[in-house]
Design a protein around this motif. Structure first.
Motif, short mmCIF file in Angstrom:
data_model
loop_
_atom_site.label_atom_id
_atom_site.label_comp_id
_atom_site.label_asym_id
_atom_site.label_seq_id
_atom_site.Cartn_x
_atom_site.Cartn_y
_atom_site.Cartn_z
N ASP A 1 0.82 -1.22 0.00
CA ASP A 1 0.00 0.00 0.00
C ASP A 1 0.85 1.27 0.00
O ASP A 1 0.34 2.35 -0.31
N GLY A 2 2.13 1.15 0.36
CA GLY A 2 3.00 2.32 0.38
C GLY A 2 3.90 2.41 -0.84
O GLY A 2 4.92 3.11 -0.81
N ARG A 3 3.55 1.73 -1.93
CA ARG A 3 4.43 1.67 -3.10
C ARG A 3 4.66 3.02 -3.76
O ARG A 3 5.67 3.21 -4.45
N ASP A 4 3.73 3.96 -3.56
CA ASP A 4 3.93 5.28 -4.17
C ASP A 4 5.15 5.99 -3.61
O ASP A 4 5.67 6.92 -4.23
N ALA A 5 5.61 5.55 -2.43
CA ALA A 5 6.79 6.16 -1.82
C ALA A 5 8.08 5.59 -2.37
O ALA A 5 9.17 6.08 -2.04
N ALA A 6 7.98 4.55 -3.20
CA ALA A 6 9.17 3.92 -3.78
C ALA A 6 9.58 4.70 -5.03
O ALA A 6 9.07 4.47 -6.12
N VAL A 7 10.49 5.63 -4.85
CA VAL A 7 10.91 6.47 -5.97
C VAL A 7 12.42 6.32 -6.16
O VAL A 7 13.17 6.21 -5.20
N GLY A 8 12.84 6.32 -7.40
CA GLY A 8 14.26 6.27 -7.71
C GLY A 8 14.85 4.89 -7.52
O GLY A 8 14.84 4.35 -6.42
N PHE B 1 0.92 -7.65 -11.04
CA PHE B 1 1.37 -7.93 -12.41
C PHE B 1 1.41 -6.64 -13.24
O PHE B 1 2.37 -6.40 -13.99
N ASP B 2 0.39 -5.80 -13.09
CA ASP B 2 0.34 -4.54 -13.84
C ASP B 2 1.50 -3.64 -13.43
O ASP B 2 2.15 -3.02 -14.29
N PHE B 3 1.76 -3.56 -12.13
CA PHE B 3 2.84 -2.71 -11.62
C PHE B 3 4.19 -3.18 -12.15
O PHE B 3 5.01 -2.39 -12.63
N CYS B 4 4.44 -4.49 -12.07
CA CYS B 4 5.72 -5.02 -12.52
C CYS B 4 5.90 -4.87 -14.03
O CYS B 4 7.01 -4.60 -14.51
N SER B 5 4.80 -5.03 -14.78
CA SER B 5 4.87 -4.84 -16.23
C SER B 5 5.21 -3.40 -16.57
O SER B 5 6.02 -3.12 -17.48
N ALA B 6 4.61 -2.46 -15.84
CA ALA B 6 4.82 -1.05 -16.13
C ALA B 6 6.20 -0.56 -15.71
O ALA B 6 6.77 0.33 -16.35
N GLU C 1 -4.24 -9.33 -4.55
CA GLU C 1 -3.64 -8.16 -5.21
C GLU C 1 -2.81 -8.50 -6.43
O GLU C 1 -2.19 -7.63 -7.03
N LEU C 2 -2.77 -9.78 -6.81
CA LEU C 2 -1.83 -10.18 -7.86
C LEU C 2 -2.07 -9.49 -9.20
O LEU C 2 -1.11 -9.18 -9.92
N GLY C 3 -3.32 -9.21 -9.54
CA GLY C 3 -3.58 -8.51 -10.79
C GLY C 3 -2.91 -7.16 -10.80
O GLY C 3 -2.25 -6.78 -11.79
N ASP C 4 -3.05 -6.41 -9.71
CA ASP C 4 -2.39 -5.10 -9.60
C ASP C 4 -0.87 -5.25 -9.57
O ASP C 4 -0.14 -4.42 -10.13
#
Length: 227
Positions: free
Chosen positions: A34-41, A59-64, A54-57
């Motif tokens: 849930d805190g992935r938006d803080a992962a920058v750089g 997969f989308d995150f890792c693909s992007a 949450e696996l669908g989300d």
């Protein structure tokens, strides 16, 4: 070695243990999903230790982002047919157990045609698929349906010899290979809280060093690659 921000997906005991105890030279930081938006750089490594909701989300995150996914789930996950990101399946994160699984895979061909039985025991609360036993069965050519599972605390205590204090948290596996004259038994026991965080830290370092490309990978195959 790349330094990754590690995102932990899941809300159970394992995810909580990883969030609290995961550390290592290749880890830049550890965050809940849930805190992935803080992962920058810098690159991310996503560790799925949840139920799969949450696996669908994921997969989308890792693909992007091109992030590496380590899937610790043993619930029969349906993976993308052609993953556009590195997906590493980890049915176990205990390094001793992974070494044992690698040994079994390397020597499996020597026992083709023999009678092979696989049994496993975990605490009665375990509802997910026994991932380590399934991995061993696939290595040895044993049908998954032939795995013998035990969840009865009385049998675990009186027959398997699991100490009372570990009935609520243990992992027992046995492989029996036999013919008419010879029987070989290989048995593993993990009693109590295994070193999940330290084991995963080592795996993150190994995966980071291997730099797997897009697609699905087995952690045991990565360990054997170049061994």
């Amino acid at each position: 070695m790349d330094h990754h921000t590690v995102l932990i997906v899941g809300r159970g005991k394992l995810a909580a243990e990883l969030l609290q105890g995961l550390d290592g030279p290749g880890i830049a930081g550890v965050l809940p999903w849930d805190g992935r938006d803080a992962a920058v750089g810098g690159p991310c490594m996503v560790v799925h230790a949840g139920s799969g909701r949450e696996l669908g989300d994921v997969f989308d995150f890792c693909s992007a982002t091109g992030s590496i996914l380590l899937d610790l789930s043993t619930a029969g996950t349906d993976y993308p047919a052609e993953a556009a990101f590195p997906l590493v399946v980890c049915p176990n994160v205990n390094m001793q157990m992974l070494s044992f699984m690698a040994m079994v895979r390397q020597s499996a061909g020597l026992f083709r045609g023999l009678d092979i039985g696989i049994s496993e025991s975990h605490q009665a609360s375990k509802k997910t698929s026994p991932g380590t036993a399934v991995h061993l069965a696939r290595s040895l050519g044993v049908p998954e349906a032939a795995i013998r599972s035990e969840r009865d605390p009385r049998v675990q205590r009186e027959v398997l010899g699991i100490p009372e204090e570990f009935l609520d948290r243990h992992a027992y596996h046995e492989i029996v290979i036999r013919d008419a004259q010879v029987e070989i038994r290989m048995q593993t026991r993990v009693l109590g809280k295994s070193a999940y965080a330290s084991g995963l830290s080592q795996l993150i370092g190994i995966v980071s060093g291997k730099r797997p490309g897009p697609g699905c990978h087995d952690i045991v195959d990565l360990l054997l690659d170049g061994a």
